[in-house]
Design an enzyme around this catalytic site. Structure first.
Site, mmCIF file in Angstrom:
data_model
loop_
_atom_site.group_PDB
_atom_site.id
_atom_site.type_symbol
_atom_site.label_atom_id
_atom_site.label_comp_id
_atom_site.label_asym_id
_atom_site.label_seq_id
_atom_site.Cartn_x
_atom_site.Cartn_y
_atom_site.Cartn_z
ATOM 1 C CE1 TYR A 17 112.135 -48.847 -22.197
ATOM 2 C CE2 TYR A 17 112.132 -46.603 -22.940
ATOM 3 C CZ TYR A 17 112.550 -47.390 -21.989
ATOM 4 O OH TYR A 17 112.469 -46.793 -20.572
ATOM 5 C CE1 TYR A 144 110.740 -45.255 -17.579
ATOM 6 C CE2 TYR A 144 109.237 -43.393 -18.173
ATOM 7 C CZ TYR A 144 110.038 -44.038 -18.260
ATOM 8 O OH TYR A 144 110.953 -43.945 -19.666
ATOM 9 C CG ASP A 239 106.327 -37.872 -13.124
ATOM 10 O OD1 ASP A 239 105.817 -36.964 -14.147
ATOM 11 O OD2 ASP A 239 107.299 -38.620 -13.597
ATOM 12 C CE LYS A 268 104.931 -40.113 -21.547
ATOM 13 N NZ LYS A 268 105.384 -40.735 -20.327
HETATM 14 C C1 LIG Z 1 106.952 -40.916 -19.959
HETATM 15 C C2 LIG Z 1 107.116 -40.556 -18.512
HETATM 16 C C3 LIG Z 1 108.172 -39.770 -18.157
HETATM 17 C C4 LIG Z 1 109.401 -39.437 -18.942
HETATM 18 O O1 LIG Z 1 109.083 -38.500 -20.059
HETATM 19 P P1 LIG Z 1 109.809 -38.482 -21.242
HETATM 20 O O2 LIG Z 1 109.417 -37.452 -22.266
HETATM 21 O O3 LIG Z 1 109.815 -39.930 -21.968
HETATM 22 O O4 LIG Z 1 111.252 -38.542 -21.128
HETATM 23 C C5 LIG Z 1 108.399 -39.447 -16.964
HETATM 24 N N1 LIG Z 1 107.395 -39.745 -15.730
HETATM 25 C C6 LIG Z 1 106.176 -40.142 -16.169
HETATM 26 C C7 LIG Z 1 104.998 -40.388 -15.377
HETATM 27 C C8 LIG Z 1 105.826 -40.712 -17.739
HETATM 28 O O5 LIG Z 1 104.815 -41.646 -17.799
#
Ligand SMILES: *Cc1c(COP(=O)(O)O)cnc(C)c1O
Length: 425
Positions: A17, A144, A239, A268
């Protein structure tokens, strides 16, 4: 020595990015502890965004560092097809224990994007296994879900996905529930009505559309989405890559809302922010649909480092730190956010101040716009004053590690306020 490393980076490294045409030379970070990063010039920087939303308890937490060191000296890696190991088995058990009841099967991968890819493949193949054709997915406006192709397809269309548009899966789009939850539900009803039989799954970021502008939405709408999808026999994928592990207040956003999705994506904060690891957790019924003497019903997915023992050990150590003390620390962060945002809200440039657990956000000078430069100016301004923020366009947010104190946050809010007062629009 310092300039040499930055020069080497400039010569050979391509950053995520980052527009290298005019990118400023990056700070060279040499170590980190608690809520702070330290650079080669001896500068201390408050990490107000948990290093891209991953650091939970604090940087270099000794308990996680020790678990990693011990695991690295015992079993660093082993193939996970046909083999298993203690950290993977124990972590799965520990996750099931804290996840909303009904989620029972953990599939490991590498990061948030792969956790989402696995969830989408699981959902699509689940219907194949059951002999139904359901090729369609639905997702939210401003979502996202990551940067790999399936995750991009589920994500909102915009600057991130534009060059790949024609290669993305068809995904039906539901209006952003942070703007108009009734419209989200009406669109979902209409979709279920018209194409419900083709729909494999609905994927949502529960209560917080993160990278799409820190848009916060309500638990009642999440419950309504759960009820409607269950009624229509459509899978719900949550997610929780960002919201999981206390980030949204409770352990999981879904758990706090009293919702059990069919599939949940985690990453994360999963390892406390130490190592990359993803997990896609499913209900037993989904796992069972794949279990068959027919080899074609196998979930043909895996990564070289699936369930890496060191990452699993880090995750176990991180989970153990999510105790009562951590819950109180998160509570303090939330209260601190609310009091600072209340004062900031009187500023003419501050719009839609909002808080969800440890995440606080507001918009500067108008509605969210990723290409706005207000955020980039603030990021530069704040870094010069020892605070790391990275606004999403003109959406300013703070998302600190749980060890951040009210004083740490107070300093960050002071810097933001000075920027709003001093910098021209
Ligand atoms: C950051 C994020 C992702 C992607 O995770 P990466 O480890 O960066 O591939 C997917 N879903 C959500 C909600 C996110 O915040």
């Amino acid at each position: 020595m310092t300039p040499d490393l930055v020069a080497l980076d400039r010569l050979h490294v391509w950053h995520p990015y980052t527009q290298h045409f005019d990118a400023a030379p990056p700070p060279l970070v040499t170590r980190a502890a608690g809520a702070y990063l330290y650079d080669a010039r001896g500068r201390r920087i408050f990490d107000a965004i948990s290093s891209w939303w991953v650091t939970l308890h604090g940087h270099a937490h000794p308990a996680i560092a020790a678990a990693i060191a011990a695991q690295a000296g015992t079993l660093e890696q082993v193939i996970f097809a046909g083999f298993t190991h203690e950290p993977a088995a124990r972590l799965a058990q520990a996750l099931i224990h804290v996840l909303p009841a009904g989620l029972t099967r953990v599939f490991y991968s590498d990061d948030g994007s792969t956790a989402v890819e696995v969830a989408l493949k699981m959902a699509l193949q689940y219907w194949e296994c059951r002999g139904e054709r359901r090729p369609l997915l639905a997702a939210l406006e401003h979502a996202y879900h990551g940067d790999t192709f399936g995750a991009m397809a589920a994500s909102a269309r915009g600057v991130f996905t534009a060059p790949f548009e024609q290669h993305l899966l068809e995904v039906a789009r539901l209006p952003d529930p942070s703007e108009d939850p009734a419209a989200t539900l009406a669109a979902l009803d209409q979709l279920l009505d018209r194409r419900g039989e083709e729909l494999a799954a609905v994927i949502v970021e529960p209560l917080l559309l993160g990278a799409g502008g820190m848009r916060m939405w309500d638990a009642a709408t999440l419950r309504a989405i759960r009820e409607r999808t269950a009624q229509a026999r459509v899978l719900l994928i949550a997610d929780e890559v960002l919201t999981g592990f206390g980030r949204s207040g409770p352990m999981f956003a879904c758990g706090g809302a009293g919702v059990t999705p069919d599939i949940m994506c985690l990453s994360k904060g999963l390892t406390g922010g130490f190592l990359p690891l993803g997990a896609t957790v499913a209900r037993e019924e989904i796992f069972e649909a794949f279990s068959s003497p027919d080899r074609r019903r196998t979930l043909f997915h895996g990564h070289s480092y699936t369930a890496n023992p060191i990452a699993c050990a880090a995750a176990q150590a991180s989970l153990a730190l999510l105790d009562e003390t951590s819950a109180r620390a998160r509570q303090t962060i939330e209260v601190t956010h609310r009091s600072h945002l209340t004062s900031l809200a009187v500023h003419a440039r501050v719009q839609r101040p909002r808080v969800l657990g440890t995440v606080a956000a507001f918009d500067v000078d108008g509605p969210p716009d990723y290409l706005s430069t207000a955020g980039a100016s603030l990021a530069r301004f704040a870094l010069e004053r020892g605070v790391l923020v990275r606004p999403l366009g003109n959406v300013v947010y703070l998302l600190p590690p749980y060890c951040a104190t009210a004083d740490d946050l107070g300093c960050a809010y002071d810097v933001i306020e000075r920027f709003l007062d001093e910098e021209p629009e």
